[in-house]
Every structure is written in C-alpha cells, then in structure tokens.
Scaffold this motif. Structure first.
Motif, PDB file in Angstrom:
ATOM      1  N   LEU A 105       0.775  -1.356   0.034  1.00 36.86           N
ATOM      2  CA  LEU A 105       0.029  -0.028  -0.090  1.00 36.86           C
ATOM      3  C   LEU A 105       1.044   1.228  -0.018  1.00 36.86           C
ATOM      4  CD1 LEU A 105      -2.833  -0.890   2.772  1.00 36.86           C
ATOM      5  CD2 LEU A 105      -2.522  -1.607   0.076  1.00 36.86           C
ATOM      6  N   GLU A 106       0.144   2.279  -0.384  1.00 40.24           N
ATOM      7  CA  GLU A 106       1.021   3.464  -0.482  1.00 40.24           C
ATOM      8  C   GLU A 106       1.517   4.135   0.761  1.00 40.24           C
ATOM      9  OE1 GLU A 106       1.660   5.356  -3.311  1.00 40.24           O
ATOM     10  OE2 GLU A 106       1.106   3.707  -4.617  1.00 40.24           O
ATOM     11  N   LEU A 107       2.364   5.084   0.655  1.00 42.67           N
ATOM     12  CA  LEU A 107       2.705   5.565   2.227  1.00 42.67           C
ATOM     13  C   LEU A 107       1.216   6.692   2.444  1.00 42.67           C
ATOM     14  CD1 LEU A 107       6.362   6.767   1.706  1.00 42.67           C
ATOM     15  CD2 LEU A 107       5.462   5.239   3.468  1.00 42.67           C
ATOM     16  N   TYR A 108       1.022   6.660   3.753  1.00 38.45           N
ATOM     17  CA  TYR A 108      -0.229   7.429   4.044  1.00 38.45           C
ATOM     18  C   TYR A 108      -0.085   7.776   5.586  1.00 38.45           C
ATOM     19  CZ  TYR A 108      -2.620   3.199   4.714  1.00 38.45           C
ATOM     20  OH  TYR A 108      -3.072   1.972   4.934  1.00 38.45           O
ATOM     21  N   LYS A 109      -0.705   8.852   5.942  1.00 40.70           N
ATOM     22  CA  LYS A 109      -0.890   8.972   7.346  1.00 40.70           C
ATOM     23  C   LYS A 109      -2.231   9.630   7.849  1.00 40.70           C
ATOM     24  CE  LYS A 109       1.185  13.764   7.014  1.00 40.70           C
ATOM     25  NZ  LYS A 109       2.512  14.524   7.374  1.00 40.70           N
ATOM     26  N   LYS A 110      -2.648   9.647   9.043  1.00 48.15           N
ATOM     27  CA  LYS A 110      -3.897  10.094   9.502  1.00 48.15           C
ATOM     28  C   LYS A 110      -4.473  11.155   8.708  1.00 48.15           C
ATOM     29  CE  LYS A 110      -5.322  12.065  13.886  1.00 48.15           C
ATOM     30  NZ  LYS A 110      -4.712  12.118  15.364  1.00 48.15           N
ATOM     31  N   PRO A 111      -5.561  11.262   8.362  1.00 47.25           N
ATOM     32  CA  PRO A 111      -6.688  10.295   8.696  1.00 47.25           C
ATOM     33  C   PRO A 111      -7.021   9.293   7.337  1.00 47.25           C
ATOM     34  CG  PRO A 111      -7.635  12.204   7.696  1.00 47.25           C
ATOM     35  CD  PRO A 111      -6.124  12.403   7.722  1.00 47.25           C
ATOM     36  N   LYS A 112      -5.854   9.304   6.656  1.00 42.89           N
ATOM     37  CA  LYS A 112      -6.391   8.128   5.392  1.00 42.89           C
ATOM     38  C   LYS A 112      -6.121   6.676   5.797  1.00 42.89           C
ATOM     39  CE  LYS A 112      -4.937  11.130   1.808  1.00 42.89           C
ATOM     40  NZ  LYS A 112      -4.201  11.716   0.462  1.00 42.89           N
ATOM     41  N   SER A 113      -6.751   5.807   4.927  1.00 43.40           N
ATOM     42  CA  SER A 113      -6.544   4.432   5.277  1.00 43.40           C
ATOM     43  C   SER A 113      -6.297   3.787   4.050  1.00 43.40           C
ATOM     44  CB  SER A 113      -7.970   3.876   5.732  1.00 43.40           C
ATOM     45  OG  SER A 113      -7.885   2.547   5.928  1.00 43.40           O
ATOM     46  N   GLY A 114      -5.925   2.768   4.064  1.00 48.96           N
ATOM     47  CA  GLY A 114      -5.904   1.729   2.725  1.00 48.96           C
ATOM     48  C   GLY A 114      -6.203   0.282   2.979  1.00 48.96           C
ATOM     49  N   PHE A 115      -6.447  -0.449   1.902  1.00 42.40           N
ATOM     50  CA  PHE A 115      -7.067  -1.939   2.139  1.00 42.40           C
ATOM     51  C   PHE A 115      -6.384  -2.777   1.283  1.00 42.40           C
ATOM     52  CE2 PHE A 115      -9.800  -0.140  -1.113  1.00 42.40           C
ATOM     53  CZ  PHE A 115      -9.891  -1.402  -2.164  1.00 42.40           C
ATOM     54  N   LYS A 116      -6.605  -4.014   1.488  1.00 44.45           N
ATOM     55  CA  LYS A 116      -6.291  -4.999   0.512  1.00 44.45           C
ATOM     56  C   LYS A 116      -7.347  -6.377   0.727  1.00 44.45           C
ATOM     57  CE  LYS A 116      -3.914  -8.722  -1.074  1.00 44.45           C
ATOM     58  NZ  LYS A 116      -3.676  -8.649  -2.561  1.00 44.45           N
ATOM     59  N   VAL A 117      -7.758  -6.826  -0.322  1.00 46.18           N
ATOM     60  CA  VAL A 117      -8.563  -8.122  -0.413  1.00 46.18           C
ATOM     61  C   VAL A 117      -7.676  -9.318  -0.411  1.00 46.18           C
ATOM     62  CG1 VAL A 117     -10.540  -9.023  -1.658  1.00 46.18           C
ATOM     63  CG2 VAL A 117     -10.424  -6.728  -1.510  1.00 46.18           C
TER      64      VAL A 117
END
Ligand SMILES: [Cu+2]
Length: 219
Positions: A105-117
């Motif tokens: 997943l990409e780099l991200y910080k609060k308040p972002k989210s990522g997901f994986k199926v």
C-alpha cells in the motif's frame, strides 16, 4: 435466468438439509524456553482444514497506531477485505511479500486508510517499510471453522461438519502444529495443542525491496 433459478433451488435444498456437525474445542499452551507459558498465548489461532463451506467473505480492520499493527494477529476469510487506517500523524506503509498474498500500500498518514482484499488462504506477514519494528499477521482461511484462542488458552469452533479433519494450531513464535481429529455428527470433539516457542529467535526482516532497513529512522 435459468442459472439464477437453479441457484435459488440449490439454496433452498441447502437450507433444508440438516447439517450434521459437532463442536471442536480444546486448549492451546504456548511454551517458552524455560518451559514457562507464553504471556501472549491468546495470539494463537486454531483452524480446521478441509471442509468446503463457502461463506460471504468476512473482513477486518487493522489499525496502525503508535507504530504498531493493532491487533497484531487478524483472521479473515478468502475474499475478505482488511482496512488499514493510519491513526498516527506520521507516514506508515503496509506491505507483504508472503507468496500470492504479496501486496504494497502507498505511504499515508492520519486520517487516510488503505485496504487489501486477500484471495489466497495462508499466513500473511505484514510490515511497514519505514518502521522495522512494525509487524503483524493476517491469517486467510477458506472456511469459517477457526477460532482465536482465549486468554485462558481455550478455544471453541462450533458447527464443524462431521468428518475426519486436519486441525492446525498456530502461533507466530512456534509455527504450526497439526492433528487429525474425528468430529462427530453432534457433541464435542477435543483437540489440545502444546506449541513450542522455545526455539524462536527474533531476527531482522527485510524491507519491501528485499534490503536491510536504513539505520536510524527519521520519523
Ligand atoms: Cu510505519
């Protein structure tokens, strides 16, 4: 049209067929070097391999918080979507190089989210490419017959179809242990495990490029 009709008939038949199933239960002890019981035995998971029962995928949330994956061990079904919100105000990444469940997943910080199926059953090790101390596990199962072990070391898996099944117990510091267990058409089948964590050695892991982490983190 015809396919949908057949499916609905199959569903009705399935629902009308009584499922002969038993309960699987037991205890899991995780032993350290000196024979002492591990403090985190409740991070162990027990599952049944073999029964082919499809269910709607169940997902989960693993939060990145104070430079840790919380919870550290998560179980989802095949097709399950795991959300990885970052609650820290610094960047995190989530990646895995565990076989076909590999992802990044990409780099991200609060308040972002990522997901994986997750599409493949297995044990998926997850890491952050910035912070080597961040690690966790997603266990992907192809049937609903699994349980997390309780704080007292006990577990219960209800409604296991009758049959002779391989039952596995897993803890991150012991790996897997297995037994073949006969589950009856009703009642309780017992399977207890002692997992040996005494040979575990904490070893540094590689970053997502297969290289050592840079010394001295900047964040
Ligand atoms: Cu991080």
């Amino acid at each position: 049209m015809r396919g949908a009709w057949l499916r609905s008939v199959a569903l009705v038949l399935y629902a009308a067929t009584p499922i002969l199933a038993g309960t699987l239960q037991g205890k899991v002890a995780v032993l350290e070097k000196d024979g002492k019981r591990a403090q985190d035995a409740d991070a162990a998971v027990v599952w049944v391999e073999g029964p082919k029962v499809r269910t709607r995928p169940t997902g989960a949330t693993v939060t990145m918080k104070s430079k840790a994956f919380v919870p550290r061990v998560t179980v989802v079904s095949v097709g399950g979507r795991v959300e990885f919100p970052n609650q820290d105000s610094i960047f995190h990444n989530v990646f895995s190089v565990s076989g076909e469940n590999r992802f990044d997943l990409e780099l991200y910080k609060k308040p972002k989210s990522g997901f994986k199926v997750f599409e493949q059953p297995g044990v998926v090790r997850i890491y952050c490419n910035i912070h080597p101390q961040m690690s966790g596990f997603v266990l992907v199962r192809d049937n609903p017959f699994w349980a997390k072990v309780g704080a007292d070391g006990s577990y219960t898996v209800p409604d296991v179809p009758a049959g002779s099944w391989v039952v596995k117990a897993w803890h991150e510091r012991s790996g897997e242990s297995e037994k073949t267990v006969a589950v009856g058409e009703a009642g309780v089948a017992e399977a207890s495990f002692t997992l040996d964590a005494s040979k575990y050695r904490r070893a540094p892991h590689k970053n997502k490029f297969g290289k050592d982490y840079a010394v001295g983190e900047k964040y």
